[in-house]
Design an enzyme around this catalytic site. Structure first.
Site, PDB file in Angstrom:
ATOM      1  N   HIS A 112       2.402  69.065 -21.703  1.00 24.11           N
ATOM      2  CA  HIS A 112       3.816  68.893 -21.146  1.00 24.11           C
ATOM      3  C   HIS A 112       4.451  67.765 -22.114  1.00 24.11           C
ATOM      4  O   HIS A 112       5.367  67.187 -21.553  1.00 24.11           O
ATOM      5  CB  HIS A 112       3.585  68.691 -19.416  1.00 24.11           C
ATOM      6  CG  HIS A 112       2.999  69.829 -18.866  1.00 24.11           C
ATOM      7  ND1 HIS A 112       3.782  70.921 -18.719  1.00 24.11           N
ATOM      8  CD2 HIS A 112       1.646  69.980 -18.531  1.00 24.11           C
ATOM      9  CE1 HIS A 112       3.024  71.747 -18.124  1.00 24.11           C
ATOM     10  NE2 HIS A 112       1.706  71.413 -18.029  1.00 24.11           N
ATOM     11  N   TRP A 121       3.657  27.899 -17.644  1.00 26.67           N
ATOM     12  CA  TRP A 121       3.757  29.258 -18.281  1.00 26.67           C
ATOM     13  C   TRP A 121       5.383  29.341 -18.233  1.00 26.67           C
ATOM     14  O   TRP A 121       5.937  29.651 -16.926  1.00 26.67           O
ATOM     15  CB  TRP A 121       3.283  30.506 -17.359  1.00 26.67           C
ATOM     16  CG  TRP A 121       2.918  31.630 -17.717  1.00 26.67           C
ATOM     17  CD1 TRP A 121       2.077  31.986 -19.004  1.00 26.67           C
ATOM     18  CD2 TRP A 121       3.672  32.860 -17.524  1.00 26.67           C
ATOM     19  NE1 TRP A 121       2.216  33.425 -18.852  1.00 26.67           N
ATOM     20  CE2 TRP A 121       3.124  33.910 -18.511  1.00 26.67           C
ATOM     21  CE3 TRP A 121       4.690  33.006 -16.467  1.00 26.67           C
ATOM     22  CZ2 TRP A 121       3.664  35.309 -18.099  1.00 26.67           C
ATOM     23  CZ3 TRP A 121       5.375  34.150 -16.538  1.00 26.67           C
ATOM     24  CH2 TRP A 121       4.911  35.252 -17.342  1.00 26.67           C
ATOM     25  N   ASN A 135       4.222  24.840  -9.437  1.00 29.00           N
ATOM     26  CA  ASN A 135       3.857  26.179  -9.969  1.00 29.00           C
ATOM     27  C   ASN A 135       4.734  27.061  -8.813  1.00 29.00           C
ATOM     28  O   ASN A 135       4.668  26.851  -7.657  1.00 29.00           O
ATOM     29  CB  ASN A 135       2.245  26.356  -9.868  1.00 29.00           C
ATOM     30  CG  ASN A 135       2.094  27.587  -9.652  1.00 29.00           C
ATOM     31  OD1 ASN A 135       2.687  28.772 -10.317  1.00 29.00           O
ATOM     32  ND2 ASN A 135       0.618  28.026  -9.363  1.00 29.00           N
ATOM     33  N   GLY A 136       5.358  27.944  -9.466  1.00 31.26           N
ATOM     34  CA  GLY A 136       6.164  28.843  -8.629  1.00 31.26           C
ATOM     35  C   GLY A 136       7.703  28.927  -9.105  1.00 31.26           C
ATOM     36  O   GLY A 136       7.743  28.622 -10.517  1.00 31.26           O
ATOM     37  N   ARG A 145      -5.662  30.887 -17.036  1.00 33.03           N
ATOM     38  CA  ARG A 145      -4.336  31.323 -16.351  1.00 33.03           C
ATOM     39  C   ARG A 145      -3.282  31.809 -17.031  1.00 33.03           C
ATOM     40  O   ARG A 145      -2.261  32.724 -17.088  1.00 33.03           O
ATOM     41  CB  ARG A 145      -3.903  30.537 -15.353  1.00 33.03           C
ATOM     42  CG  ARG A 145      -5.113  30.193 -14.206  1.00 33.03           C
ATOM     43  CD  ARG A 145      -4.815  28.927 -13.385  1.00 33.03           C
ATOM     44  NE  ARG A 145      -3.635  29.307 -12.467  1.00 33.03           N
ATOM     45  CZ  ARG A 145      -3.594  29.510 -11.475  1.00 33.03           C
ATOM     46  NH1 ARG A 145      -4.412  30.006 -10.892  1.00 33.03           N
ATOM     47  NH2 ARG A 145      -2.516  29.834 -10.716  1.00 33.03           N
ATOM     48  N   GLU A 177      -4.402  45.152 -23.094  1.00 35.32           N
ATOM     49  CA  GLU A 177      -4.448  44.031 -22.925  1.00 35.32           C
ATOM     50  C   GLU A 177      -4.951  43.150 -23.936  1.00 35.32           C
ATOM     51  O   GLU A 177      -4.480  42.158 -24.278  1.00 35.32           O
ATOM     52  CB  GLU A 177      -5.228  43.657 -21.311  1.00 35.32           C
ATOM     53  CG  GLU A 177      -4.498  44.004 -20.299  1.00 35.32           C
ATOM     54  CD  GLU A 177      -5.376  43.237 -19.227  1.00 35.32           C
ATOM     55  OE1 GLU A 177      -4.966  42.433 -18.538  1.00 35.32           O
ATOM     56  OE2 GLU A 177      -6.443  44.005 -18.904  1.00 35.32           O
ATOM     57  N   LYS A 194      -4.022  35.210 -15.954  1.00 27.38           N
ATOM     58  CA  LYS A 194      -4.759  35.553 -15.092  1.00 27.38           C
ATOM     59  C   LYS A 194      -4.468  35.984 -13.321  1.00 27.38           C
ATOM     60  O   LYS A 194      -4.733  36.996 -12.800  1.00 27.38           O
ATOM     61  CB  LYS A 194      -5.934  34.636 -14.615  1.00 27.38           C
ATOM     62  CG  LYS A 194      -7.264  35.205 -13.941  1.00 27.38           C
ATOM     63  CD  LYS A 194      -7.895  36.292 -14.711  1.00 27.38           C
ATOM     64  CE  LYS A 194      -9.159  36.754 -13.614  1.00 27.38           C
ATOM     65  NZ  LYS A 194      -9.434  38.243 -14.083  1.00 27.38           N
ATOM     66  N   LYS A 198      -7.137  48.048 -20.203  1.00 28.01           N
ATOM     67  CA  LYS A 198      -8.047  47.061 -20.725  1.00 28.01           C
ATOM     68  C   LYS A 198      -7.826  46.751 -22.319  1.00 28.01           C
ATOM     69  O   LYS A 198      -7.793  45.613 -22.757  1.00 28.01           O
ATOM     70  CB  LYS A 198      -9.508  47.338 -20.532  1.00 28.01           C
ATOM     71  CG  LYS A 198     -10.584  46.886 -19.834  1.00 28.01           C
ATOM     72  CD  LYS A 198     -10.468  45.755 -18.781  1.00 28.01           C
ATOM     73  CE  LYS A 198      -9.173  45.311 -18.171  1.00 28.01           C
ATOM     74  NZ  LYS A 198      -9.177  45.251 -16.883  1.00 28.01           N
ATOM     75  N   CYS A 239       1.408  29.191 -14.267  1.00 30.84           N
ATOM     76  CA  CYS A 239       1.228  27.618 -14.268  1.00 30.84           C
ATOM     77  C   CYS A 239       0.060  27.308 -13.673  1.00 30.84           C
ATOM     78  O   CYS A 239      -0.452  27.707 -12.513  1.00 30.84           O
ATOM     79  CB  CYS A 239       2.294  26.976 -13.480  1.00 30.84           C
ATOM     80  SG  CYS A 239       3.830  27.213 -14.107  1.00 30.84           S
ATOM     81  N   GLU A 287      -7.396  52.771 -16.479  1.00 29.61           N
ATOM     82  CA  GLU A 287      -8.204  51.222 -16.596  1.00 29.61           C
ATOM     83  C   GLU A 287      -8.766  51.042 -17.729  1.00 29.61           C
ATOM     84  O   GLU A 287      -8.544  50.061 -18.412  1.00 29.61           O
ATOM     85  CB  GLU A 287      -9.233  51.338 -15.521  1.00 29.61           C
ATOM     86  CG  GLU A 287     -10.026  49.926 -15.694  1.00 29.61           C
ATOM     87  CD  GLU A 287      -9.107  48.795 -15.213  1.00 29.61           C
ATOM     88  OE1 GLU A 287      -8.052  48.700 -15.018  1.00 29.61           O
ATOM     89  OE2 GLU A 287      -9.808  47.585 -15.603  1.00 29.61           O
TER      90      GLU A 287
HETATM   91  O1  M6R Z   1      -5.761  39.052  -8.873  1.00 26.20           O
HETATM   92  P1  M6R Z   1      -5.319  40.460  -8.865  1.00 26.20           P
HETATM   93  O2  M6R Z   1      -6.376  41.377  -8.564  1.00 26.20           O
HETATM   94  O3  M6R Z   1      -4.059  40.737  -7.788  1.00 26.20           O
HETATM   95  O4  M6R Z   1      -4.391  40.696 -10.261  1.00 26.20           O
HETATM   96  C1  M6R Z   1      -3.953  41.777 -10.278  1.00 26.20           C
HETATM   97  C2  M6R Z   1      -3.582  42.201 -11.843  1.00 26.20           C
HETATM   98  O5  M6R Z   1      -2.651  41.313 -12.214  1.00 26.20           O
HETATM   99  C3  M6R Z   1      -4.865  42.280 -12.578  1.00 26.20           C
HETATM  100  O6  M6R Z   1      -5.750  43.228 -12.094  1.00 26.20           O
HETATM  101  C4  M6R Z   1      -4.345  42.553 -14.087  1.00 26.20           C
HETATM  102  O7  M6R Z   1      -3.753  43.762 -14.155  1.00 26.20           O
HETATM  103  C5  M6R Z   1      -5.606  42.168 -15.127  1.00 26.20           C
HETATM  104  N1  M6R Z   1      -5.058  41.515 -16.194  1.00 26.20           N
HETATM  105  C6  M6R Z   1      -6.302  43.391 -15.495  1.00 26.20           C
HETATM  106  O8  M6R Z   1      -7.245  43.060 -16.429  1.00 26.20           O
END
Ligand code: M6R
Length: 612
Positions: free
Chosen positions: A510, A74, A100-101, A27, A494, A607, A491, A2, A487
């Site tokens: 394995h 959200w 928010n929360g 976000r 996502e 985000k 990416k 949110c 990573e």
């Molecule tokens: O704000 P933060 O670095 O704590 O966020 C951690 C993860 O939520 C963040 O890295 C997430 O995995 C990204 N969407 C990756 O691209």
């Protein structure tokens, strides 16, 4: 997650609130709403869908008020719908609240209110808040703004969970109250108007001066004043924090997407991170980090704790910390660490990484480590974020605002910072100083090498355009190439929604090799000299089973049957993760674009993950 925006000042609030909501879109959200104080009282307009859907509603045009609150939701409790959207109001329509929360005990509070005769319209956890405020307000003998503040304070004392709240009350047409606990909220200020937001970039074009609230501190905002209170409603003083980020840094600046812009900003963000911590005489410097040689000698373990990409940055730096500082280093996912009774004590140094500084699991893990007696360092990209206020020490990455959900420039800045931190520790310990000097030299060359990696974009795009329709893409690597593979795979999944996994290449036999079939795409990362031959053998195994291969390397691989080899600049294995990830970020980006997806706002993702 949110997003919250608020405004009080001389101007019409609605366009300012909508502008803020649009900037918070990254976000992640599924509905949006706005409430302004009109001559007739609070007017509330909300709906499921995008901010632009809200903007096209007829009622929006009638909002003239100069005080208002707004929200992107959200969904957590209850599906996305108009009724579940925020702001929420109490039964008498006297109070409007955005939240928010998550209120963990909302069911219990709802039952109590129902017993008092209150009715609920939505399925949300939030609706108990305006109704409890109304209940305390109605039954109060206090007067003036104390009555409003006290009703909000009493309500907050009942709430379990996390919340950032903005509250309007019909009886106070020129004021708003805000409060936070474990959820982000900042107050932007100027002489004649005040703003509220979940994060700084959303209101950066209006002000660069911010107040940061700690947990359970209240702010009472009017157009020309902000008054702060602690949780017993004693007045407290706060000073303004000025932010260096330019408003332009939060714009796309001619790029098609924020993600692309942020990928291309990496030479600069890495350079700035280096410039802040390797000073001109070549020594590493971390102002305010008072860790003595005796302390560093006394610790028996470093824990790096984070989520998602930030956790991968920890993995990329673990080897450097272990090899250069000779301290055993463990990397853990924050949501696992916090629930697994980790072996942490005063001989453990815990480093928490979070771009946003607001990730709920990382903050909870940090609190746990502190309780267990560990010293804690926060690495964040956001000045004054929650994690920085909890940790014993904070060091900042200098990546500038990262808007795209998929983290790119924050990741490389985090690795760079951790690498410099490792060198700094080794300098204090007085060990491996020759290696320290060599690596420092290499780190200083990284920004220029990053530019060379970016110049490979067309080659990457060509291969991406051949494989964008795939259902599965696998990544293989050994050692530090395995962390980079994790990573790269994150990416890709996502932003392209292609199923993807990363494997330590030695694990292939394995189990995972059973997935390899004719035509499947496998990406190999090969930058660790002593492991290259072994990974090449693994890649040959997948090629002989019909896989198409994309290779990212700075090694001489000889004449092999790979479909595409992307050659990145030469560098030692320790710093190669800073380079090999760049073609992989571009690979994910081009695939997502070719599929016509929303690169910056992938489905279901937020985000800043401010709830568990
Ligand atoms: O704000 P933060 O670095 O704590 O966020 C951690 C993860 O939520 C963040 O890295 C997430 O995995 C990204 N969407 C990756 O691209």
């Amino acid at each position: 997650m949110c997003g919250i925006v608020g405004y009080v000042g001389p101007k019409k609030a609605e366009p300012i609130l909508i502008n803020g909501l649009l900037r918070l879109e990254y976000r992640g959200y599924d509905s949006a709403g706005i409430a302004t104080m009109e001559k007739t009282g609070i007017k509330n307009v909300k709906n499921k869908g995008r901010v632009n859907d809200l903007l096209s509603m007829k009622e929006i045009e009638s909002l003239e008020g100069t005080l208002g609150i707004a929200h992107t939701r959200w969904a957590t409790h209850g599906k996305p719908s108009s009724i579940n959207s925020h702001p929420h109001m109490d039964n008498s329509n006297s109070f409007a609240v955005v939240h928010n929360g998550i209120i963990e005990n909302y069911a219990e509070l709802k039952k109590e209110l129902e017993d008092k005769g209150y009715k609920f319209l939505s399925e949300t956890d939030t609706e108990v808040i305006p109704n409890y405020i109304h209940y305390f307000y109605k039954n109060s003998t206090e007067t003036g703004e104390t009555k409003f503040l006290s009703a909000v304070n009493k309500t907050c004392k009942l709430l379990k969970g996390s919340f950032a709240l903005e509250i309007l009350c019909n009886d106070f047409p020129n004021s708003m109250i805000v409060v936070r606990k474990d959820s982000p909220l900042v107050i932007g200020t100027s002489e004649t108007e005040n703003y509220v937001s979940s994060d700084i970039p959303a209101i950066l074009s209006f002000t660069k001066n911010f107040y940061l609230l700690n947990d359970l501190e209240f702010a009472y905002l009017t157009r020309d004043a902000v008054t702060f209170y602690d949780n017993n409603l004693n007045k407290i003083e706060k000073s303004v924090t000025s932010i260096e980020w330019s408003a332009a840094a939060a714009e796309k600046d001619g790029y098609a997407d924020f993600m692309l812009k942020e990928i291309y900003e990496q030479p600069r963000s890495i350079r700035e991170t280096i410039g802040s911590h390797i000073v001109t005489n070549g020594t590493c410097q971390f102002d305010g980090l008072n860790l003595s040689k005796e302390y560093l000698k006394s610790i028996n373990k470093i824990f790096i704790i984070a989520c998602g990409t930030a956790m991968h940055a920890g993995l990329a730096s673990k080897t450097v910390l272990e090899q250069i500082c000779e301290i055993s280093t463990e990397v853990d996912v924050a949501s696992e660490f916090r629930y697994r009774t980790p072996l942490v004590n005063d001989k453990t140094l815990c480093i928490f990484i979070s771009q946003s500084g607001e990730t709920a699991d990382t903050i909870a893990a940090l609190k746990l480590a502190k309780q267990k007696g560990a010293k804690t360092i926060a690495i964040s990209n956001v000045i004054g974020s929650s994690i920085t206020r909890e940790a014993d020490y904070t060091v900042y990455t200098h990546a500038g605002p990262e808007i795209a959900v998929a983290s790119t420039k924050a990741y490389t800045a985090q690795i760079m910072l951790l690498d410099i931190l490792a060198l700094y520790f080794a300098e204090i310990l007085g060990i491996n100083l020759d290696k320290v000097e060599l690596m420092k030299k290499e780190l200083l060359e990284i920004p220029a090498k990053t530019e060379k990696c970016l110049a490979l974009a067309n080659e990457v795009k060509e291969f991406a355009n051949k494989v964008y329709k795939e259902k599965d893409i696998f990544f293989l690597g050994r050692g530090l190439d395995y962390s980079s593979s994790l990573e790269a795979s994150l990416k890709l999944k996502e932003i392209s929604y292609i199923h993807s996994d990363a494997y330590a290449a030695g694990e292939l036999k394995h189990g995972p090799i059973a997935l390899i079939e004719n035509g499947i795409t496998v990406v190999g990362l090969l930058t660790v000299p002593h492991l290259v031959e072994k990974t090449v053998s693994n890649l040959q195994e997948v090629i002989s089973r019909g896989a198409k291969t994309l290779i990212v390397t700075n090694q001489d691989l000889g004449d092999k049957d790979f479909d595409k080899v992307i050659r990145i600049p030469e560098a030692s294995e320790y710093v190669s993760p800073l380079l090999s990830i760049i073609p992989m970020q571009l690979f994910a980006y081009f695939i997502s674009k070719e599929k016509g997806l929303d690169v910056d706002k992938p489905r279901n993702l937020a985000k800043s993950v401010t709830v568990e």
